[in-house]
Write a protein that holds these residues in place. Structure first.
Motif, PDB file in Angstrom:
ATOM      1  N   ILE A  69      42.912  17.943  53.173  1.00  0.00           N
ATOM      2  CA  ILE A  69      41.786  17.291  53.854  1.00  0.00           C
ATOM      3  C   ILE A  69      40.478  17.999  53.521  1.00  0.00           C
ATOM      4  O   ILE A  69      39.450  17.361  53.315  1.00  0.00           O
ATOM      5  N   ARG A  75      35.649  10.784  53.912  1.00  0.00           N
ATOM      6  CA  ARG A  75      36.037  11.206  55.262  1.00  0.00           C
ATOM      7  C   ARG A  75      37.524  10.937  55.475  1.00  0.00           C
ATOM      8  O   ARG A  75      37.966   9.788  55.528  1.00  0.00           O
ATOM      9  N   PRO A  76      38.320  11.971  55.576  1.00  0.00           N
ATOM     10  CA  PRO A  76      39.774  11.790  55.690  1.00  0.00           C
ATOM     11  C   PRO A  76      40.231  11.567  57.127  1.00  0.00           C
ATOM     12  O   PRO A  76      39.596  12.006  58.073  1.00  0.00           O
ATOM     13  N   ARG A  77      41.351  10.874  57.234  1.00  0.00           N
ATOM     14  CA  ARG A  77      42.003  10.653  58.510  1.00  0.00           C
ATOM     15  C   ARG A  77      43.430  11.157  58.407  1.00  0.00           C
ATOM     16  O   ARG A  77      44.114  10.871  57.439  1.00  0.00           O
ATOM     17  N   CYS A  78      43.861  11.891  59.417  1.00  0.00           N
ATOM     18  CA  CYS A  78      45.268  12.276  59.511  1.00  0.00           C
ATOM     19  C   CYS A  78      45.931  11.189  60.349  1.00  0.00           C
ATOM     20  O   CYS A  78      45.645  11.047  61.533  1.00  0.00           O
ATOM     21  N   GLY A 105      38.083  16.279  58.916  1.00  0.00           N
ATOM     22  CA  GLY A 105      38.742  15.006  59.195  1.00  0.00           C
ATOM     23  C   GLY A 105      38.909  14.760  60.674  1.00  0.00           C
ATOM     24  O   GLY A 105      38.321  15.444  61.505  1.00  0.00           O
ATOM     25  N   TYR A 106      39.705  13.760  60.981  1.00  0.00           N
ATOM     26  CA  TYR A 106      40.074  13.481  62.366  1.00  0.00           C
ATOM     27  C   TYR A 106      41.442  12.829  62.389  1.00  0.00           C
ATOM     28  O   TYR A 106      41.962  12.424  61.347  1.00  0.00           O
TER      29      TYR A 106
END
Length: 175
Positions: A69, A75-78, A105-106
């Motif tokens: 990430i 913009r990454p998302r988990c 990220g979030y």
């Protein structure tokens, strides 16, 4: 904000402790379908297995996901199937999700919950109790040290206060 040049990235995570992979495959498939419905590109899948799935630490695959990430261009998302896939313990979950936030990220669930928008997730407003700094104790109210009987006299500590040169150690003062 995501642009056509930088598509939204979904980093899929799960933890799995049993020998049969059917439940894991079903959860990851739900994540893939959710990412496709949102128009996100799946950047990869990270799964902690066996003992690592049962404990909150160490989580080697979670750590690898956080590193990935950090290196993401968009913009990454988990993405997880549910918050319990991160951890069933709220404090441990908050600590693990905080690592994702610090990496840029979030976290999102397939139920549409996230820890960015107020009211859509489970991120805590305060740090877990064990991570909060301890308030300073007054010098004259320190607890007794094990094996020394009564509490030492802390007045004049640290050396150099109250005219003490700090050259010697008085009875009851730490060295």
């Amino acid at each position: 904000m995501d642009t056509p040049e930088k598509p939204a990235l979904a980093f899929l995570y799960d933890r799995h402790a049993t020998l049969t992979p059917a439940a894991l495959d079903e959860r990851l498939d739900r994540c893939r379908r959710y990412a496709a419905a949102c128009g996100w590109v799946v950047a990869g899948e990270w799964v902690d297995c066996a003992d690592h799935a049962l404990a909150d630490w160490p989580r080697p695959r979670w750590d690898a996901l956080v590193v990935a990430i950090q290196q993401a261009a968009a913009r990454p998302r988990c993405l997880v199937d549910s918050w319990d896939r991160i951890s069933r313990d709220r404090e441990a979950s908050a600590i693990l999700r905080l690592a994702v936030h610090r990496a840029g990220g979030y976290c999102v669930t397939t139920a549409g919950e996230n820890d960015v928008e107020p009211g859509h997730g489970r991120i805590g407003a305060t740090a877990p109790v064990r991570l909060r700094p301890r308030p300073p104790e007054p010098f004259n109210q320190r607890p007794a040290l094990a094996g020394l009987g009564e509490a030492p006299d802390w007045r004049g500590w640290p050396p150099g206060r109250n005219g003490d040169s700090g050259g010697g150690v008085r009875r009851g003062e730490p060295r």
